[in-house]
Design a protein around this motif. Structure first.
Motif, PDB file in Angstrom:
ATOM      1  N   MET A  66       0.853  -1.183   0.000  1.00 13.10           N
ATOM      2  CA  MET A  66       0.000   0.000   0.000  1.00 13.10           C
ATOM      3  C   MET A  66       0.887   1.229   0.000  1.00 13.10           C
ATOM      4  N   LEU A  67       0.239   2.380  -0.121  1.00 16.99           N
ATOM      5  CA  LEU A  67       0.917   3.665  -0.009  1.00 16.99           C
ATOM      6  C   LEU A  67       0.383   4.369   1.229  1.00 16.99           C
ATOM      7  N   ILE A  68       1.289   4.922   2.025  1.00 16.18           N
ATOM      8  CA  ILE A  68       0.920   5.581   3.275  1.00 16.18           C
ATOM      9  C   ILE A  68       1.152   7.076   3.147  1.00 16.18           C
ATOM     10  N   VAL A  69       0.069   7.846   3.248  1.00 15.54           N
ATOM     11  CA  VAL A  69       0.165   9.307   3.292  1.00 15.54           C
ATOM     12  C   VAL A  69       0.356   9.711   4.745  1.00 15.54           C
ATOM     13  N   GLN A  70       1.446  10.398   5.029  1.00 12.37           N
ATOM     14  CA  GLN A  70       1.772  10.763   6.399  1.00 12.37           C
ATOM     15  C   GLN A  70       1.385  12.213   6.659  1.00 12.37           C
ATOM     16  N   LEU A  71       0.757  12.443   7.802  1.00 12.22           N
ATOM     17  CA  LEU A  71       0.371  13.791   8.188  1.00 12.22           C
ATOM     18  C   LEU A  71       0.635  13.974   9.674  1.00 12.22           C
ATOM     19  N   ARG A  72       1.459  14.946  10.005  1.00 15.40           N
ATOM     20  CA  ARG A  72       1.720  15.266  11.404  1.00 15.40           C
ATOM     21  C   ARG A  72       0.635  16.205  11.929  1.00 15.40           C
ATOM     22  N   LEU A  73       0.257  15.976  13.178  1.00 19.85           N
ATOM     23  CA  LEU A  73      -0.759  16.789  13.825  1.00 19.85           C
ATOM     24  C   LEU A  73      -0.213  17.313  15.149  1.00 19.85           C
ATOM     25  N   ASN A  74      -0.883  18.318  15.684  1.00 21.78           N
ATOM     26  CA  ASN A  74      -0.439  18.874  16.963  1.00 21.78           C
ATOM     27  C   ASN A  74      -0.768  17.951  18.128  1.00 21.78           C
ATOM     28  N   ALA A  75      -1.791  17.123  17.971  1.00 18.58           N
ATOM     29  CA  ALA A  75      -2.187  16.214  19.048  1.00 18.58           C
ATOM     30  C   ALA A  75      -2.571  14.860  18.455  1.00 18.58           C
ATOM     31  N   GLU A  76      -2.402  13.824  19.247  1.00 19.23           N
ATOM     32  CA  GLU A  76      -2.761  12.485  18.784  1.00 19.23           C
ATOM     33  C   GLU A  76      -4.273  12.347  18.656  1.00 19.23           C
ATOM     34  N   LEU A  77      -4.707  11.560  17.698  1.00 17.13           N
ATOM     35  CA  LEU A  77      -6.129  11.268  17.549  1.00 17.13           C
ATOM     36  C   LEU A  77      -6.509  10.140  18.497  1.00 17.13           C
ATOM     37  N   THR A  78      -7.731  10.182  18.981  1.00  9.92           N
ATOM     38  CA  THR A  78      -8.217   9.096  19.829  1.00  9.92           C
ATOM     39  C   THR A  78      -8.504   7.871  18.968  1.00  9.92           C
ATOM     40  N   ALA A  79      -8.647   6.737  19.622  1.00 10.87           N
ATOM     41  CA  ALA A  79      -8.975   5.507  18.897  1.00 10.87           C
ATOM     42  C   ALA A  79     -10.311   5.663  18.168  1.00 10.87           C
ATOM     43  N   ALA A  80     -11.265   6.350  18.796  1.00  8.44           N
ATOM     44  CA  ALA A  80     -12.575   6.549  18.161  1.00  8.44           C
ATOM     45  C   ALA A  80     -12.439   7.425  16.922  1.00  8.44           C
ATOM     46  N   GLN A  81     -11.631   8.481  17.002  1.00  2.00           N
ATOM     47  CA  GLN A  81     -11.424   9.340  15.833  1.00  2.00           C
ATOM     48  C   GLN A  81     -10.782   8.564  14.690  1.00  2.00           C
TER      49      GLN A  81
END
Length: 329
Positions: A66-81
């Motif tokens: 597969m191909l993985i698009v990487q995106l950095r965020l200011n905070a981690e996403l929850t498991a639900a998100q």
């Protein structure tokens, strides 16, 4: 077809709908862990969207690529998100089911800090596929360039006919092989990130960076943002200019988001790319006019993707072009 267009131009563009087995690639078992491989593309200009890696995941049925698009965020996403993001991406990329539109496979937490990895199917038989900017580094004749432009317009037209928009169209998510065949990736990704509140409109530009912002229309710089089909057409026009060797990346002198915003925000909806002379001048004037109308300050006056496709096929004034000809009588 409209008068003056020949069907043979479109014969090579016929892309059949996929059957159900092809259209929905099996979901990989992300619990097994993703093994990142080589960098497939990196156009993030320091931060934001634009870095894509090869990846494999092992399962009972063997490994999947597969191909993985990487995106950095200011905070981690929850498991639900993450679950909602994966579901939203799968839903938005399930239709139309075509082999020139890549499907999303899911989303997982980034393995190197706050952020998200979004997995996309790698096009079947794509050993020679590359992101468009990489291909354009090589000398390409107008025949190849026109084929890519037509395929891209056909793909975007099918997406819009289905009632969807891409949302972040740019050369980096246009995958093309040596024969000029196109696969479009990342459709619906920005809307999905907003839907699950992984991003908000006020921080969209800051998170996605220059690789995203360069292809936004002037009206897309405001909050609430103006998106939709007209924004896709603006971006499509920019991509077509690059494909047809008429322009480089938009506003290349701007090396930061601050510089780019200082240039775009005062435009009040009016901005035109700088078009250079060369191969592009050999296309019919009507074709060039339709492409450049993608930048009309009134979004409702921009052409559709099908109109762009027809203009690249055989416009009525094509007798002056060595590349696009009228049908013989």
């Amino acid at each position: 077809l409209p008068h003056g267009l020949r069907s043979s131009t479109f014969d090579e563009l016929l892309i059949p709908d996929l059957d159900a087995a092809q259209a929905w690639p099996p979901l990989p078992d992300f619990s097994k862990g993703i093994e990142l491989g080589a960098i497939f593309a990196d156009f993030c200009e320091g931060w934001g969207i634009g870095k894509v890696c090869e990846a494999t995941i092992s399962g009972t049925g063997g490994s999947s690529t597969m191909l993985i698009v990487q995106l950095r965020l200011n905070a981690e996403l929850t498991a639900a998100q993450l679950r909602r993001l994966g579901a939203s991406l799968r839903r938005s990329t399930s239709s139309p089911q075509r082999n020139d539109l890549a499907c999303a496979l899911g989303a997982v937490a980034a393995g190197d800090g706050p952020g998200v990895w979004i997995a996309w199917e790698r096009p079947v038989g794509s050993s020679d596929i590359s992101p468009l900017p990489t291909e354009l580094l090589q000398p390409k004749g107008m025949d190849w360039r026109l084929k890519v432009a037509r395929h891209l317009c056909l793909t975007v037209a099918a997406l819009h006919r289905s009632g969807q928009e891409h949302g972040s169209l740019a050369p980096r998510n246009v995958l093309v092989n040596k024969d000029g065949e196109v696969t479009l990736m990342e459709r619906g990704m920005v809307n999905a990130l907003l839907e699950v509140e992984a991003l908000h409109e006020h921080d969209l530009l800051g998170a996605l960076g220059l690789a995203f912002a360069r292809y936004l229309p002037p009206e897309g710089w405001h909050v609430p943002r103006s998106a939709g089909v007209a924004a896709d057409i603006f971006a499509l026009g920019l991509v077509l200019l690059e494909v047809l060797d008429a322009a480089s990346i938009p506003n290349p002198e701007c090396k930061s988001l601050q510089q780019l915003s200082a240039k775009m925000l005062p435009k009040r909806g009016r901005w035109q790319p700088q078009v250079k002379h060369g191969l592009y001048d050999e296309l019919p004037q009507k074709t060039r006019h339709i492409i450049e109308s993608c930048f009309n300050p009134d979004p409702e006056q921009r052409p559709g993707a099908e109109e762009l496709l027809f203009s690249l096929a055989a416009p009525k004034d094509a007798d002056a072009s060595p590349y696009i000809k009228e049908p013989s009588s």
